[in-house]
Design a protein around this motif. Sequence first.
Motif, PDB file in Angstrom:
ATOM      1  N   GLY A   5      12.785-105.598 -71.908  1.00  0.00           N
ATOM      2  CA  GLY A   5      14.141-105.289 -71.479  1.00  0.00           C
ATOM      3  C   GLY A   5      14.606-106.283 -70.435  1.00  0.00           C
ATOM      4  O   GLY A   5      14.596-105.990 -69.245  1.00  0.00           O
ATOM      5  N   TRP A   6      15.000-107.455 -70.854  1.00  0.00           N
ATOM      6  CA  TRP A   6      15.390-108.532 -69.947  1.00  0.00           C
ATOM      7  C   TRP A   6      16.889-108.487 -69.663  1.00  0.00           C
ATOM      8  O   TRP A   6      17.686-108.134 -70.523  1.00  0.00           O
ATOM      9  CB  TRP A   6      15.025-109.878 -70.552  1.00  0.00           C
ATOM     10  N   SER A   7      17.281-108.932 -68.473  1.00  0.00           N
ATOM     11  CA  SER A   7      18.704-109.040 -68.132  1.00  0.00           C
ATOM     12  C   SER A   7      19.287-110.260 -68.836  1.00  0.00           C
ATOM     13  O   SER A   7      18.559-111.150 -69.286  1.00  0.00           O
ATOM     14  CB  SER A   7      18.882-109.179 -66.618  1.00  0.00           C
ATOM     15  N   GLU A   8      20.608-110.319 -68.921  1.00  0.00           N
ATOM     16  CA  GLU A   8      21.271-111.498 -69.505  1.00  0.00           C
ATOM     17  C   GLU A   8      20.897-112.755 -68.726  1.00  0.00           C
ATOM     18  O   GLU A   8      20.689-113.810 -69.317  1.00  0.00           O
ATOM     19  CB  GLU A   8      22.783-111.313 -69.533  1.00  0.00           C
ATOM     20  N   ALA A   9      20.796-112.637 -67.414  1.00  0.00           N
ATOM     21  CA  ALA A   9      20.424-113.794 -66.588  1.00  0.00           C
ATOM     22  C   ALA A   9      19.012-114.264 -66.934  1.00  0.00           C
ATOM     23  O   ALA A   9      18.759-115.471 -67.010  1.00  0.00           O
ATOM     24  CB  ALA A   9      20.527-113.442 -65.110  1.00  0.00           C
ATOM     25  N   ASP A  10      18.089-113.329 -67.148  1.00  0.00           N
ATOM     26  CA  ASP A  10      16.721-113.699 -67.529  1.00  0.00           C
ATOM     27  C   ASP A  10      16.701-114.380 -68.893  1.00  0.00           C
ATOM     28  O   ASP A  10      16.018-115.396 -69.078  1.00  0.00           O
ATOM     29  CB  ASP A  10      15.819-112.461 -67.581  1.00  0.00           C
ATOM     30  N   ARG A  12      19.116-116.025 -70.387  1.00  0.00           N
ATOM     31  CA  ARG A  12      19.734-117.347 -70.256  1.00  0.00           C
ATOM     32  C   ARG A  12      18.785-118.320 -69.555  1.00  0.00           C
ATOM     33  O   ARG A  12      18.619-119.463 -69.981  1.00  0.00           O
ATOM     34  CB  ARG A  12      21.054-117.223 -69.501  1.00  0.00           C
ATOM     35  N   TYR A  13      18.135-117.871 -68.476  1.00  0.00           N
ATOM     36  CA  TYR A  13      17.202-118.707 -67.709  1.00  0.00           C
ATOM     37  C   TYR A  13      16.073-119.221 -68.614  1.00  0.00           C
ATOM     38  O   TYR A  13      15.775-120.409 -68.627  1.00  0.00           O
ATOM     39  CB  TYR A  13      16.638-117.884 -66.553  1.00  0.00           C
ATOM     40  N   GLN A  44      16.491-107.672 -78.301  1.00  0.00           N
ATOM     41  CA  GLN A  44      17.305-108.708 -77.656  1.00  0.00           C
ATOM     42  C   GLN A  44      17.204-110.070 -78.348  1.00  0.00           C
ATOM     43  O   GLN A  44      17.691-111.062 -77.827  1.00  0.00           O
ATOM     44  CB  GLN A  44      16.904-108.837 -76.187  1.00  0.00           C
ATOM     45  N   ARG A  47      20.570-111.969 -78.808  1.00  0.00           N
ATOM     46  CA  ARG A  47      21.139-112.443 -77.542  1.00  0.00           C
ATOM     47  C   ARG A  47      20.347-113.650 -77.035  1.00  0.00           C
ATOM     48  O   ARG A  47      20.927-114.630 -76.575  1.00  0.00           O
ATOM     49  CB  ARG A  47      21.119-111.337 -76.474  1.00  0.00           C
ATOM     50  N   HIS A  51      21.694-117.536 -76.519  1.00  0.00           N
ATOM     51  CA  HIS A  51      21.558-118.312 -75.277  1.00  0.00           C
ATOM     52  C   HIS A  51      20.829-119.631 -75.544  1.00  0.00           C
ATOM     53  O   HIS A  51      21.201-120.669 -74.998  1.00  0.00           O
ATOM     54  CB  HIS A  51      20.808-117.513 -74.206  1.00  0.00           C
TER      55      HIS A  51
END
Length: 92
Positions: A5-10, A12-13, A44, A47, A51
């Motif tokens: 369950g990663w954040s969008e920032a994670d 993208r990084y 995910q 997504r 990215h």
Amino acid sequence: MLPGGWSEADLRYQAEHIATQKLHHNGYNCVASQAVVVSADWAQKDRFLAHLRAALAAHPPAPRTTPAATTGAPTPSTRTATTPNGSEQAAC
């Protein structure tokens, strides 16, 4: 990057770091990443791959600096394939 369950920032990084690894020396480095294997079951996946594709597309073209530049060999490109077990693989 393992499914989770990663954040969008994670997402993208990690995608930006994979793109950087692939594009090191225009992809002609023997230690450059050549494939990304992604679980077909990862919620995910789409997504993350979006990215990754965006990070690859945003990178400025590098000059051809290898002997392949004079032979007309094709430059590396991004393509996606589905493996026999259903996993999606982005091979660069």
